[in-house]
Design an enzyme around this catalytic site. Structure first.
Site, short mmCIF file in Angstrom:
data_model
loop_
_atom_site.label_atom_id
_atom_site.label_comp_id
_atom_site.label_asym_id
_atom_site.label_seq_id
_atom_site.Cartn_x
_atom_site.Cartn_y
_atom_site.Cartn_z
N HIS A 122 0.81 -1.17 -0.03
CA HIS A 122 0.18 0.07 -0.12
C HIS A 122 0.83 1.32 0.01
O HIS A 122 2.16 1.08 0.45
CB HIS A 122 -0.76 -0.06 1.40
CG HIS A 122 -1.81 1.08 1.31
ND1 HIS A 122 -1.64 2.10 1.95
CD2 HIS A 122 -3.19 0.98 1.39
CE1 HIS A 122 -2.82 2.75 1.92
NE2 HIS A 122 -3.54 2.23 1.51
N ASP A 199 3.21 -4.68 7.93
CA ASP A 199 2.28 -4.06 7.85
C ASP A 199 0.96 -5.11 7.81
O ASP A 199 0.65 -5.89 7.17
CB ASP A 199 2.11 -3.54 6.52
CG ASP A 199 0.67 -2.53 6.31
OD1 ASP A 199 -0.39 -2.74 6.75
OD2 ASP A 199 0.78 -1.80 5.20
N GLN A 202 -4.13 -5.68 6.86
CA GLN A 202 -5.05 -6.48 6.11
C GLN A 202 -5.08 -8.01 6.86
O GLN A 202 -5.63 -8.90 6.31
CB GLN A 202 -4.97 -6.40 4.94
CG GLN A 202 -5.31 -5.15 4.12
CD GLN A 202 -6.60 -4.65 4.21
OE1 GLN A 202 -7.71 -5.53 4.51
NE2 GLN A 202 -6.93 -3.46 3.99
N LYS A 225 -10.10 -0.79 10.71
CA LYS A 225 -10.28 -1.88 9.98
C LYS A 225 -10.64 -3.30 10.63
O LYS A 225 -10.68 -4.18 10.14
CB LYS A 225 -8.92 -2.20 9.16
CG LYS A 225 -8.79 -1.21 7.95
CD LYS A 225 -7.47 -1.52 7.12
CE LYS A 225 -6.98 -0.09 6.34
NZ LYS A 225 -7.75 0.25 5.20
N CYS A 361 -4.72 2.45 -3.81
CA CYS A 361 -3.46 2.92 -3.18
C CYS A 361 -2.25 1.93 -3.18
O CYS A 361 -1.69 1.88 -2.39
CB CYS A 361 -4.04 3.08 -1.47
SG CYS A 361 -5.11 4.42 -1.19
N1 PLP Z 1 -1.73 -0.91 4.50
C1 PLP Z 1 -2.47 -1.64 4.13
C2 PLP Z 1 -2.27 -2.81 3.67
C3 PLP Z 1 -3.65 -0.96 3.85
O1 PLP Z 1 -4.63 -1.96 3.49
C4 PLP Z 1 -4.13 0.26 4.48
C5 PLP Z 1 -5.38 0.73 4.11
O2 PLP Z 1 -6.10 0.16 3.16
C6 PLP Z 1 -3.29 1.05 5.00
C7 PLP Z 1 -1.97 0.35 5.11
C8 PLP Z 1 -3.44 2.33 5.54
O3 PLP Z 1 -4.33 2.24 6.73
P1 PLP Z 1 -4.90 3.57 7.33
O4 PLP Z 1 -5.40 4.32 6.18
O5 PLP Z 1 -5.64 3.21 8.22
O6 PLP Z 1 -3.70 4.27 7.92
#
Ligand code: PLP
Length: 403
Positions: A122, A199, A202, A225, A361
């Site tokens: 992301h 990260d 997900q 999430k 993203c």
């Molecule tokens: N990392 C992953 C794999 C994501 O799917 C997302 C959000 O879709 C993020 C990071 C960013 O999360 P946040 O917008 O809650 O900071």
């Protein structure tokens, strides 16, 4: 064991009608809906407990502090960290990664050093590292992806060098749903004495996570999430790294003593938590994690795996539907013939079906796939086979419209 109707009754929003159709919410990778218990925890705290944490001698402040710190313990248990000193509250995954990029970067990144990310990231696990590389004249390296949507581990091993300072990799891809071999990624990095950030945005909502067993050095996830409120997230870090890293922001709470000449910093985890934390959100996040624990993460995982398998099987009936990647964990990205993803998403919305469209993203991943975007259906613990049927019928209707 897993009473889906009872689960759904906990989420009032699922009873909504959209354009005269029952809501089918399949945009859970972007954010999940909130159970009544989480919203009520927030309302109750604002109505009955509210006071600033940590600095008060009075009853309410101590009660709010107890709730806030108990939430840290709930998070610790949920991800199996060793100590609450390793649990930093942030605004979400993005802030967790930015905190790390700034603080780890200040301590450990110098000109010519290398940071490794993967093709499946992301933007929030790419851009903070790019910015750090620019600040420090360091180099960003990328683990390539095979055509099946899995990372190329042989190429990864070759990327590691004596200049590598950090590996950053997502646990589960928010686009393809690929579960990355993070055990191997971490083990290989550690053979080179390189720490790893995972990260977990997900993964945490869909499977049980044990950061101690994984042996990752850092781990980030978002509250919203995982059925919790917006504006709160977590950065897990091993104490031996956090101890050696400077604060991210200055202000109240992160200090031990302040004079105009010099400031000394607070102990972990407070050194990284300047200012008033969102203590209502941390308590509500803990309520969400308790909710998941009561349902059982194994049950949630099994339910979503069954739903994912069922969706793949139903989607195979749709002519011209192409699914990206080959490993799907509650996330399926697809396109149908030459129908533009935006058109498909917009027309599904008219049937009450919420999916996400676009690059999710993850523009570098889109470029690797040679596309501009996909339609993404992503599942949560409250989704049903009937909702998948509605999605499949919806796609078929749209496909018919486009001939
Ligand atoms: N990392 C992953 C794999 C994501 O799917 C997302 C959000 O879709 C993020 C990071 C960013 O999360 P946040 O917008 O809650 O900071």
């Amino acid at each position: 064991m897993y009473d889906i109707n009872q689960v759904r009754a906990d989420f009032p929003i699922l009873a909504r009608q959209i354009y005269g159709h029952p809501l089918v919410y399949l945009d859970n990778a972007a954010t999940t809906q909130k159970p009544r218990q989480v919203v009520e925890a927030m309302v109750d705290e604002y109505y009955n407990v509210n006071a600033n944490v940590h600095r008060g001698v009075h009853y309410l402040s101590q009660q709010a502090t107890d709730l806030h710190e108990a939430s840290r313990e709930t998070v610790r248990q949920f991800i199996h960290a060793k100590s609450t000193n390793e649990i930093l509250f942030t605004r979400g995954t993005t802030e967790s990664i930015n905190l790390l990029a700034f603080s780890f970067g200040e301590a450990f990144i110098h000109s010519g050093d290398e940071i490794i990310v993967s093709t499946l990231e992301h933007h929030s696990n790419i851009v903070p590292w790019q910015m750090l590389c620019q600040r420090k004249d360091a180099v960003l390296k990328v683990i390539p992806m095979n055509d099946d949507g899995r990372l190329d581990l042989e190429a990864y091993e070759k990327l590691l060098s004596e200049k590598t300072r950090l590996v950053c990799c997502t646990h589960v891809s928010n686009v393809l749903g690929t579960l990355n071999p993070v055990h191997d990624i971490i083990r290989i990095a550690h053979e080179h004495d390189v720490p790893v950030l995972i990260d977990g945005a997900q993964s945490v909502p869909h499977m049980s996570v044990d950061v101690t067993a994984l042996d990752c050095d850092f781990f980030a996830f978002s509250g919203h999430k995982v059925y919790g409120p917006t504006g709160v997230g977590v950065l897990y870090g091993k104490e031996n790294w956090l101890d050696r890293m400077p604060p991210y922001q200055g202000g109240g709470e992160m200090i031990k003593n302040v004079t105009f000449e010099r400031t000394t910093y607070n102990a972990l985890p407070y050194k990284f938590e300047a200012g008033t934390p969102d203590y209502v959100a941390t308590h509500a996040l803990a309520t969400a994690l308790d909710y998941l624990t009561a349902l059982g993460m194994e049950n949630v995982h099994t339910h979503e795996q069954q739903l994912t398998r069922y969706t793949l099987q139903r989607m195979s009936e749709i002519e011209g539907l192409h699914i990206y990647g080959q490993d799907h964990n509650s996330v399926i990205s697809f396109q149908v013939g030459n129908i533009h993803h935006l058109d498909l998403g917009t027309l599904l919305d008219r049937l009450g079906i919420a999916v996400r469209t676009g690059h999710h993203c993850a523009e570098p991943l889109m470029r690797r796939l040679g596309i501009e975007g996909t339609v993404r259906a992503s599942f949560a613990l409250y989704n049903t086979q009937e909702e998948v049927d509605a999605l499949v019928e919806g796609i078929q209707r749209v496909a018919k419209m486009f001939g």
